[in-house]
Design a protein around this motif. Structure first.
Motif, PDB file in Angstrom:
ATOM      1  N   ARG A  49       0.859  -1.185   0.000  1.00  0.00           N
ATOM      2  CA  ARG A  49       0.000   0.000   0.000  1.00  0.00           C
ATOM      3  C   ARG A  49       0.884   1.220   0.000  1.00  0.00           C
ATOM      4  O   ARG A  49       1.498   1.555   1.011  1.00  0.00           O
ATOM      5  N   PRO A  50       1.038   1.874  -1.204  1.00  0.00           N
ATOM      6  CA  PRO A  50       1.923   3.043  -1.221  1.00  0.00           C
ATOM      7  C   PRO A  50       1.348   4.151  -0.337  1.00  0.00           C
ATOM      8  O   PRO A  50       0.142   4.368  -0.328  1.00  0.00           O
ATOM      9  N   SER A  51       2.259   4.824   0.381  1.00  0.00           N
ATOM     10  CA  SER A  51       1.801   5.898   1.269  1.00  0.00           C
ATOM     11  C   SER A  51       1.381   7.105   0.439  1.00  0.00           C
ATOM     12  O   SER A  51       1.718   7.225  -0.740  1.00  0.00           O
ATOM     13  N   LEU A  52       0.677   8.001   1.102  1.00  0.00           N
ATOM     14  CA  LEU A  52       0.183   9.221   0.458  1.00  0.00           C
ATOM     15  C   LEU A  52       1.348  10.009  -0.133  1.00  0.00           C
ATOM     16  O   LEU A  52       1.308  10.490  -1.268  1.00  0.00           O
ATOM     17  N   ILE A  53       2.412  10.081   0.648  1.00  0.00           N
ATOM     18  CA  ILE A  53       3.585  10.851   0.239  1.00  0.00           C
ATOM     19  C   ILE A  53       4.226  10.236  -1.000  1.00  0.00           C
ATOM     20  O   ILE A  53       4.661  10.938  -1.913  1.00  0.00           O
ATOM     21  N   THR A  54       4.268   8.895  -1.075  1.00  0.00           N
ATOM     22  CA  THR A  54       4.852   8.206  -2.235  1.00  0.00           C
ATOM     23  C   THR A  54       4.023   8.526  -3.470  1.00  0.00           C
ATOM     24  O   THR A  54       4.566   8.863  -4.535  1.00  0.00           O
ATOM     25  N   LYS A  55       2.697   8.452  -3.300  1.00  0.00           N
ATOM     26  CA  LYS A  55       1.818   8.705  -4.447  1.00  0.00           C
ATOM     27  C   LYS A  55       1.990  10.137  -4.942  1.00  0.00           C
ATOM     28  O   LYS A  55       2.117  10.390  -6.149  1.00  0.00           O
ATOM     29  N   LEU A  56       1.995  11.062  -3.970  1.00  0.00           N
ATOM     30  CA  LEU A  56       2.116  12.482  -4.342  1.00  0.00           C
ATOM     31  C   LEU A  56       3.442  12.747  -5.044  1.00  0.00           C
ATOM     32  O   LEU A  56       3.490  13.406  -6.090  1.00  0.00           O
ATOM     33  N   PHE A  87       9.890  16.801   1.207  1.00  0.00           N
ATOM     34  CA  PHE A  87      10.057  17.441   2.513  1.00  0.00           C
ATOM     35  C   PHE A  87       8.787  18.186   2.925  1.00  0.00           C
ATOM     36  O   PHE A  87       8.277  18.017   4.033  1.00  0.00           O
ATOM     37  N   LEU A  88       8.257  18.991   1.967  1.00  0.00           N
ATOM     38  CA  LEU A  88       7.072  19.794   2.286  1.00  0.00           C
ATOM     39  C   LEU A  88       5.853  18.914   2.540  1.00  0.00           C
ATOM     40  O   LEU A  88       5.086  19.167   3.470  1.00  0.00           O
ATOM     41  N   THR A  89       5.703  17.874   1.707  1.00  0.00           N
ATOM     42  CA  THR A  89       4.538  16.997   1.884  1.00  0.00           C
ATOM     43  C   THR A  89       4.619  16.290   3.231  1.00  0.00           C
ATOM     44  O   THR A  89       3.634  16.157   3.944  1.00  0.00           O
ATOM     45  N   ARG A  90       5.860  15.856   3.571  1.00  0.00           N
ATOM     46  CA  ARG A  90       6.046  15.166   4.840  1.00  0.00           C
ATOM     47  C   ARG A  90       5.669  16.090   6.007  1.00  0.00           C
ATOM     48  O   ARG A  90       5.020  15.698   6.953  1.00  0.00           O
ATOM     49  N   ARG A  91       6.111  17.343   5.879  1.00  0.00           N
ATOM     50  CA  ARG A  91       5.889  18.307   6.962  1.00  0.00           C
ATOM     51  C   ARG A  91       4.449  18.787   7.015  1.00  0.00           C
ATOM     52  O   ARG A  91       3.852  18.885   8.084  1.00  0.00           O
ATOM     53  N   LEU A  92       3.892  19.094   5.848  1.00  0.00           N
ATOM     54  CA  LEU A  92       2.576  19.733   5.826  1.00  0.00           C
ATOM     55  C   LEU A  92       1.415  18.743   5.786  1.00  0.00           C
ATOM     56  O   LEU A  92       0.318  19.070   6.227  1.00  0.00           O
ATOM     57  N   VAL A  93       1.669  17.559   5.229  1.00  0.00           N
ATOM     58  CA  VAL A  93       0.549  16.611   5.085  1.00  0.00           C
ATOM     59  C   VAL A  93       0.768  15.350   5.927  1.00  0.00           C
ATOM     60  O   VAL A  93      -0.065  14.973   6.747  1.00  0.00           O
ATOM     61  N   ASN A  94       1.961  14.734   5.704  1.00  0.00           N
ATOM     62  CA  ASN A  94       2.192  13.433   6.326  1.00  0.00           C
ATOM     63  C   ASN A  94       2.130  13.468   7.851  1.00  0.00           C
ATOM     64  O   ASN A  94       1.452  12.668   8.471  1.00  0.00           O
ATOM     65  N   ARG A  95       2.830  14.442   8.450  1.00  0.00           N
ATOM     66  CA  ARG A  95       2.881  14.511   9.917  1.00  0.00           C
ATOM     67  C   ARG A  95       1.504  14.739  10.522  1.00  0.00           C
ATOM     68  O   ARG A  95       1.089  13.984  11.398  1.00  0.00           O
ATOM     69  N   PRO A  96       0.752  15.772  10.055  1.00  0.00           N
ATOM     70  CA  PRO A  96      -0.586  15.954  10.637  1.00  0.00           C
ATOM     71  C   PRO A  96      -1.491  14.754  10.431  1.00  0.00           C
ATOM     72  O   PRO A  96      -2.228  14.367  11.333  1.00  0.00           O
ATOM     73  N   VAL A  97      -1.370  14.110   9.248  1.00  0.00           N
ATOM     74  CA  VAL A  97      -2.230  12.947   8.985  1.00  0.00           C
ATOM     75  C   VAL A  97      -1.867  11.807   9.937  1.00  0.00           C
ATOM     76  O   VAL A  97      -2.734  11.142  10.501  1.00  0.00           O
TER      77      VAL A  97
END
Ligand code: ADP
Length: 525
Positions: A4-11, A213-223
């Protein structure tokens, strides 16, 4: 396990694909433009070379000095980048070739690659642009070269000169065909392409890293925080909260989730309290029902016994009155021997005791209808206490009283209630033969409809097995007891709309709780 690819991988994957597509297209357009510009530049250069050749050979042409003309052109043709220079006359005959001397004199057709550019149509293009006169082609040895054809125009000096034979109506006398190597151009183009590709790759990597980096910080962490929170809530921790660090949609979502968890916590707390209170209420109700059942049984028993006792007491009372009367007459008779007098007095006192018991029995069975009125429980208690203070058995007992302020008046029969307290005080005195404490506490019940009086002694206490029986008539543990005091008290309290309860611990003491109804007019409620 399923991948199951993570959101960050897909993005990252999707963004990289779009970026690669766009940058590839940009590179392609850019490189194509660059090549066109380079070719234009090379064509301009070639045209300039052709112009220089025309200018520098002008004199030799005017003098028709072919030897020095060809020598001059041949010298220019030996320059590094020039592949060949050809002079072709109007008829297509090669007048001069820097490639091979044998070419001179050969005829080139209009379809030859250097002629076809202008001779495509029936009327040759005479004054066309340099770009239209140039072409890129491969030589026999595979080299890519730029060819440029320049027309040699008829000059006034060419048709009028003494040595010349060119006709004045011929505008073009021939063409000069120059081929220039574009090796340098290709080299430059290749270098530029490589630089461009490297730069694009570096840019792609940089953008990819930045996006990750930005996706990890802005999306991945809060999710991830939200997911952890959901797991905590699912495990029952409704006090957990998500830290909302941003003010964007994810921040709003975190706040909404927190609000939801808080409401969930409150609801679950209320539910638990409700369940607890329900359980408590059910327990209370069951206890009340049990007590009521016991009371009912006791009341039935008392009623049945009351009838029996009433009959017996009535039957005994008459002969007993006779015995007492005749015994008293005999006792006062002068004929009675003095030695028999004490025995006669004993008969009289025992008969009186019997009469007392019969009186009590009648009282118990009669269940006199209470004459209810409003009165203060304090007054009755004080009255009974005054009475007991005078008894020698009570001198060793310490009495503690506590009456709530502003106690409402109760509505009952004061004489009957007084009798109840007398019975309880007598029993307390019997339970503390060597002295002790007697506490009397009068308070208002929680709902304000009753007055509660507690009479607690520090006496011997009542064993568990006797607790159920003490209100039964004739139950006594005393040698000279009748076992009627508590059963009479029970009947009285019940008839007056109240309740009597007992709590006792052997060796520690006994507490009787009497609850009596408040006069409806002075409840203050
Ligand atoms: P009697 O006093 O004639 O025995 P009661 O009905 O008044 O009859 O009392 C019944 C029994 O209850 C007593 O014999 C005694 O065992 C018990 N009892 C009543 N009050 C107390 C008390 N305060 N402490 C200990 N036992 C008591």
């Amino acid at each position: 396990m399923q991948f199951r690819p993570s959101l960050i991988t897909k993005l990252t994957f999707a963004t990289s694909l779009i970026l690669i597509g766009f940058m590839g297209l940009l590179d392609y357009i850019n490189l194509k433009n660059f090549r066109n510009v380079m070719i234009e530049y090379a064509v301009a250069n070639a045209d300039q070379v052709a112009e220089i050749i025309s200018q520098s050979t002008y004199d030799a042409m005017m003098k028709n000095d072919k030897a020095s003309l060809y020598q001059m052109i041949g010298r220019i043709a030996r320059s590094n980048d020039i592949e060949h220079i050809r002079l072709i006359d109007r008829e297509g005959r090669v007048a001069f070739s820097s490639v091979a001397e044998e070419e001179a004199g050969t005829v080139v057709g209009k379809s030859a690659e250097m002629c076809a550019m202008c001779h495509k149509t029936h009327n040759p293009r005479v004054d066309t642009s340099t770009m239209n006169r140039s072409r890129i082609y491969r030589t026999a040895d595979g080299k890519e070269v730029l060819g440029l054809t320049k027309a040699i125009y008829n000059q006034p000096g060419c048709s009028t000169g003494a040595c010349h034979f060119h006709r004045s109506d011929h505008r073009v006398l021939g063409v000069m065909d120059i081929a220039i190597s574009i090796k340098n151009l290709q080299q430059k183009s290749h270098e530029y392409r490589m630089q461009f590709i490297v730069m694009t790759c570096v840019l792609l990597v940089l953008i990819g890293v930045l996006i990750t980096f930005l996706t990890r910080r802005l999306v991945n962490r809060p999710v991830k925080r939200l997911m952890r929170h959901a797991a905590l809530v699912a495990s029952g921790d409704l006090k957990a909260r998500v830290a909302a660090t941003s003010r964007d949609e994810l921040g709003e979502l975190s706040e909404a989730v927190n609000r939801m968890t808080e409401s969930l916590g409150k609801a679950s707390e209320e539910l638990r309290e409700w369940a607890d209170s329900l359980e408590q209420k059910v327990e209370e109700r069951s206890r009340e029902i049990q007590q009521m059942e016991a009371q009912l049984q006791r009341s039935e028993r008392l009623a049945a016994l009351g009838n029996l006792v009433a009959g017996i007491a009535h039957e005994i009372n008459n002969p007993l009155t006779g015995v007492l009367l005749y015994a008293s007459i005999l006792n006062t008779d002068k004929r009675l021997e003095a030695a028999l007098k004490p025995d006669m007095e004993r008969i009289i006192s025992e008969t009186r005791r019997c009469a007392d018991i019969v009186k009590q029995l009648l009282e118990f069975s009669r269940e006199a209808v209470p004459r209810k009125e409003s009165f203060s429980i304090e007054t009755v208690l004080e009255k009974v206490m005054d009475l007991f203070h005078q008894l020698p058995g009570f001198h060793t007992i310490t009495v503690n009283k506590r009456y709530d302020r502003g106690l409402p008046q109760i509505y009952a029969d004061p004489n009957q209630i007084q009798q109840v307290f007398v019975n309880l005080f007598i029993n307390a005195g019997h339970a503390m033969p060597d002295g002790g404490n007697l506490s009397i506490i009068a308070s208002r019940s929680g709902d304000g409809a009753f007055v509660r009086t507690e009479i607690a002694d520090t006496g011997c206490g009542i064993p568990e097995e006797n607790l159920q029986r003490i209100f039964d008539p004739f139950f006594t543990t005393k040698a000279d007891g009748t076992g009627l005091g508590l059963s009479i008290s029970y009947g009285i309290v019940e008839n007056n709309g109240g309740r009597i309860e007992v709590e006792s611990v052997v060796g520690k003491g006994t507490t009787f709780i009497i609850t009596l109804p408040v006069n409806g007019e002075n409840t203050g409620a």
